[in-house]
Design a protein around this motif. Sequence first.
Motif, PDB file in Angstrom:
ATOM      1  N   THR A 123     -73.663   4.695  -9.485  1.00 33.35           N
ATOM      2  CA  THR A 123     -72.320   5.255  -9.379  1.00 33.35           C
ATOM      3  C   THR A 123     -71.427   4.358  -8.539  1.00 33.35           C
ATOM      4  O   THR A 123     -70.256   4.121  -8.878  1.00 33.35           O
ATOM      5  CB  THR A 123     -72.380   6.664  -8.766  1.00 33.35           C
ATOM      6  N   SER A 127     -71.300   1.934 -19.308  1.00 34.16           N
ATOM      7  CA  SER A 127     -71.097   2.996 -18.322  1.00 34.16           C
ATOM      8  C   SER A 127     -71.360   4.369 -18.915  1.00 34.16           C
ATOM      9  O   SER A 127     -72.038   5.212 -18.305  1.00 34.16           O
ATOM     10  CB  SER A 127     -69.665   2.919 -17.779  1.00 34.16           C
ATOM     11  N   ARG A 162     -74.426   6.951 -17.629  1.00 36.08           N
ATOM     12  CA  ARG A 162     -74.162   8.249 -17.013  1.00 36.08           C
ATOM     13  C   ARG A 162     -74.815   9.379 -17.790  1.00 36.08           C
ATOM     14  O   ARG A 162     -75.184  10.397 -17.209  1.00 36.08           O
ATOM     15  CB  ARG A 162     -72.662   8.478 -16.862  1.00 36.08           C
ATOM     16  N   TYR A 181     -74.535  15.478 -12.542  1.00 35.43           N
ATOM     17  CA  TYR A 181     -74.578  14.022 -12.607  1.00 35.43           C
ATOM     18  C   TYR A 181     -73.242  13.461 -13.102  1.00 35.43           C
ATOM     19  O   TYR A 181     -72.756  12.448 -12.599  1.00 35.43           O
ATOM     20  CB  TYR A 181     -75.717  13.569 -13.522  1.00 35.43           C
ATOM     21  N   MET A 182     -72.622  14.132 -14.096  1.00 41.52           N
ATOM     22  CA  MET A 182     -71.295  13.716 -14.543  1.00 41.52           C
ATOM     23  C   MET A 182     -70.282  13.870 -13.413  1.00 41.52           C
ATOM     24  O   MET A 182     -69.360  13.062 -13.262  1.00 41.52           O
ATOM     25  CB  MET A 182     -70.842  14.556 -15.741  1.00 41.52           C
ATOM     26  N   PHE A 211     -70.603  10.910 -11.033  1.00 37.42           N
ATOM     27  CA  PHE A 211     -70.062   9.706 -11.657  1.00 37.42           C
ATOM     28  C   PHE A 211     -68.541   9.757 -11.669  1.00 37.42           C
ATOM     29  O   PHE A 211     -67.862   8.755 -11.440  1.00 37.42           O
ATOM     30  CB  PHE A 211     -70.599   9.574 -13.089  1.00 37.42           C
TER      31      PHE A 211
END
Length: 388
Positions: A198, A309, A313, A325-326, A329
């Motif tokens: 990240t 990317s 992600r 997790y999103m 990011f």
Amino acid sequence: MATFVNMIGSGVFMVSAALFFTRVVGLPLTQVGLGMGVAAGVGLFAGVPVGHLADRRGPREVYLWMLVIQGVAMAALVVTQSFWLVLVALCIGELARSAGGAARGPLVRGIGGAQLSSYRAYLRSVANLAGSCAAVAAGFAVQLDTRPAYLTLVLANALSFVASAAIVAALPPLPPVPAPPRANRWEVLKDRAFVAITVLDGIMSIHHQVLLFALPLWIIGHTSAPRWLVGAAALVNTALVVLLQVRASRGVDDSVTAGKAVRRSGVAFFVGMGVMAAAAGLPSWLALASIVVGIFVHTIGELWHTAGSLELRFNLAPAHAQGQYMGLFGFGTGLANMVAPTVLALFCIAWGVPGWLVLGGVFIVVGLVTPYVVRWAERTRPNAEQPA
């Protein structure tokens, strides 16, 4: 369709926001900048907790509510006249936008299925096309430069959120992926490899502002290139992304190929920035040619970075925790967007040609390091899961 409608509305507001707040609401430019900056900073922190909520409650429902909240916050700007009310509305809108992005990730994953890579690339092409249409629409309003014209843009943005919500509501619900018994509530914050990715992606994401912020100032203040190139640069970049993003994403379908794509992008950014910097001191036609070539190379890097990317992600996030997790990011990308103007002003504008090359060198280093961090991430997936 929801992406297109949403980006049309958001695009017209982004282009005209400063003019709306100064000419219609009557705020000083300093307060406008402060309010938008504070709201952007506040919004960064919504992604992980709301992403976790989307993981456990279902992404469609959470994303739907975030769109509605954004629509209400935007509509409230029409009747606000004080700085503090504007600030509250902006903060609520930014919180919902950031949270909606985290909830949207699992939704995209569920809809994309086996064709996720192509589907993501298609969505980005659609978003860029919508942004171009929004810029044209906003241009008409700015040309009119009247209170009704600016109010229309704000209300159009509010309605775009409602329309997007209606489209999302028609999608089938996606049941949450059950979490393993030993899954940590905030496991993304303990996933050091993903946090490292990240951070690297956030640094690389500064490139998004090179053509939008640094290049216009460079063209006008340091080259003899024609000034119409400032507007043309954004149009060329957008057209290339719309036409080539799907093609550039082919073959980037796992973590290894994603890391390699990011590595290539770092080289492309260095070359593109070096060519654009070389326009300083050249005759007009050579400066024009140099900048156009630089834009093309830089955009190729953007295509590769975006493909890599997006794959990282999604692919490195456990299936049961896609939302949080999103969210993390998104925090990295949002922070990069906040610091990018300052970084680019110091390196590219204040320092000049050496600054362009040094910053391009930073992108190369990030690109070279990324595949090694990706291998680390694959070896240390939380709860011993395979990448989703």
